[in-house]
Enzyme design. Structure first.
Site, PDB file in Angstrom:
ATOM      1  N   ARG A 180      20.432  38.504  -8.305  1.00 31.51           N
ATOM      2  CA  ARG A 180      19.562  39.184  -7.765  1.00 31.51           C
ATOM      3  C   ARG A 180      20.501  40.725  -7.390  1.00 31.51           C
ATOM      4  O   ARG A 180      19.790  41.837  -7.152  1.00 31.51           O
ATOM      5  CB  ARG A 180      18.815  39.012  -6.405  1.00 31.51           C
ATOM      6  CG  ARG A 180      17.723  38.068  -6.796  1.00 31.51           C
ATOM      7  CD  ARG A 180      16.952  37.995  -5.335  1.00 31.51           C
ATOM      8  NE  ARG A 180      15.753  36.662  -5.829  1.00 31.51           N
ATOM      9  CZ  ARG A 180      14.994  36.470  -4.795  1.00 31.51           C
ATOM     10  NH1 ARG A 180      14.877  37.005  -3.821  1.00 31.51           N
ATOM     11  NH2 ARG A 180      14.173  35.502  -5.154  1.00 31.51           N
ATOM     12  N   LYS A 230       7.432  34.770 -11.641  1.00 31.27           N
ATOM     13  CA  LYS A 230       8.758  34.144 -12.141  1.00 31.27           C
ATOM     14  C   LYS A 230       8.634  32.562 -12.427  1.00 31.27           C
ATOM     15  O   LYS A 230       9.192  32.219 -13.465  1.00 31.27           O
ATOM     16  CB  LYS A 230       9.982  34.576 -11.452  1.00 31.27           C
ATOM     17  CG  LYS A 230      10.278  35.958 -11.302  1.00 31.27           C
ATOM     18  CD  LYS A 230      11.518  36.292 -10.717  1.00 31.27           C
ATOM     19  CE  LYS A 230      11.642  35.859  -9.175  1.00 31.27           C
ATOM     20  NZ  LYS A 230      10.681  36.760  -8.398  1.00 31.27           N
ATOM     21  N   ARG A 280       1.692  33.618   4.411  1.00 33.35           N
ATOM     22  CA  ARG A 280       3.121  33.759   4.797  1.00 33.35           C
ATOM     23  C   ARG A 280       3.328  35.192   5.531  1.00 33.35           C
ATOM     24  O   ARG A 280       2.763  36.117   5.093  1.00 33.35           O
ATOM     25  CB  ARG A 280       4.077  33.530   3.628  1.00 33.35           C
ATOM     26  CG  ARG A 280       4.110  32.080   3.116  1.00 33.35           C
ATOM     27  CD  ARG A 280       4.818  32.138   1.585  1.00 33.35           C
ATOM     28  NE  ARG A 280       4.907  30.831   1.153  1.00 33.35           N
ATOM     29  CZ  ARG A 280       5.049  30.478   0.129  1.00 33.35           C
ATOM     30  NH1 ARG A 280       5.386  31.472  -0.787  1.00 33.35           N
ATOM     31  NH2 ARG A 280       5.033  29.072  -0.701  1.00 33.35           N
ATOM     32  N   ARG A 302      -2.691  36.185  -1.168  1.00 36.48           N
ATOM     33  CA  ARG A 302      -2.320  34.956  -1.526  1.00 36.48           C
ATOM     34  C   ARG A 302      -2.362  34.187  -0.345  1.00 36.48           C
ATOM     35  O   ARG A 302      -1.821  34.748   1.056  1.00 36.48           O
ATOM     36  CB  ARG A 302      -0.845  34.937  -2.151  1.00 36.48           C
ATOM     37  CG  ARG A 302      -0.423  33.604  -2.268  1.00 36.48           C
ATOM     38  CD  ARG A 302       1.216  33.901  -2.949  1.00 36.48           C
ATOM     39  NE  ARG A 302       1.960  34.446  -2.271  1.00 36.48           N
ATOM     40  CZ  ARG A 302       3.297  34.453  -2.754  1.00 36.48           C
ATOM     41  NH1 ARG A 302       3.690  34.258  -3.922  1.00 36.48           N
ATOM     42  NH2 ARG A 302       4.368  35.266  -1.849  1.00 36.48           N
ATOM     43  N   ARG A 334       9.657  44.502   0.533  1.00 38.72           N
ATOM     44  CA  ARG A 334      10.477  43.606  -0.402  1.00 38.72           C
ATOM     45  C   ARG A 334      10.671  44.302  -1.716  1.00 38.72           C
ATOM     46  O   ARG A 334      11.530  44.053  -2.308  1.00 38.72           O
ATOM     47  CB  ARG A 334       9.593  42.303  -0.307  1.00 38.72           C
ATOM     48  CG  ARG A 334       9.897  41.545   0.958  1.00 38.72           C
ATOM     49  CD  ARG A 334       8.897  40.284   0.851  1.00 38.72           C
ATOM     50  NE  ARG A 334       9.199  39.343  -0.296  1.00 38.72           N
ATOM     51  CZ  ARG A 334       8.341  38.323  -0.667  1.00 38.72           C
ATOM     52  NH1 ARG A 334       7.283  38.153  -0.053  1.00 38.72           N
ATOM     53  NH2 ARG A 334       8.917  37.345  -1.413  1.00 38.72           N
TER      54      ARG A 334
END
Length: 205
Positions: free
Chosen positions: A93, A19, A160, A127, A171
């Site tokens: 959201r 995004k 993370r 990531r 998620r």
């Protein structure tokens, strides 16, 4: 002097769908102000504003930030952009958030990034981040020059907590549950000719 058209849009998509990158490119191409809900949330937490402290308390307790709190944050940030064209990244959201936004502004376009969840799982679990700067690397397609180290500072990279495979799956399920009704809400506005356009961008990688 000609009339200036104010254009307002939102970008939606699951965590890891890109995004921020897509929104930044669109905003630059069309001269829009790019506003990231995540950046605004982090900035308020770091500045220890009243809203920031409230949001940090929710996050520290493992709770979702209430719709009215995050809506107040976003609408407050938009207040100084009454005559500007903007692109919101990561908000709304939930339907409650969409209704809060719609009560103040007419959204002209909704850009939905439709990325296969398996692609996102692979992308997020690969990531790594330089936490002080926020620089992001991916061991598959954007690796650091030296494994495990930031290109600029040479400091160690970290993964993370929310990029672990279990957390990513949760998620994505949460996003699907919360956001499908938001898309239906905007489809309703479109069906009733309330000037909302939905643009689907399907991204495969």
């Amino acid at each position: 002097m000609g009339l200036q058209t104010v254009f307002r849009a939102v970008t939606m998509g699951p965590p890891g769908s890109g995004k921020g990158t897509v929104s930044s490119r669109i905003a630059q191409s069309f001269g829009l102000k790019h506003l990231s809900s995540g950046d605004m949330l982090r900035a308020n937490i770091e500045a220890k504003t009243d809203l920031g402290l409230l949001m940090k308390s929710c996050i520290d307790q493992g709770q979702l930030v209430p719709d009215d709190v995050i809506s107040r944050l976003i609408l407050s940030s938009l207040r100084g952009l009454q005559q500007s064209s903007w692109l919101l990244d990561g908000f709304p959201r939930t339907v409650a958030q969409a209704e809060a936004l719609d009560s103040v502004y007419d959204v002209d376009s909704v850009i939905n990034l439709d990325v296969p969840f398996q692609t996102i799982r692979e992308r997020l679990t690969s990531r790594w981040v330089h936490l002080p700067s926020g620089r992001v690397y991916n061991i598959d397609f954007n690796p650091p020059k030296k494994p495990g180290l930031d290109d600029v500072t040479g400091e160690p990279l970290a993964q993370r907590d929310d990029d672990s495979p279990e957390t990513v799956s949760r998620r994505l399920k949460d996003y699907e549950r919360q956001t499908q009704p938001v898309l239906e809400y905007y489809r309703y506005l479109l069906t009733n000719h309330l000037h909302t356009v939905i643009v689907y961008i399907i991204v495969y990688s």
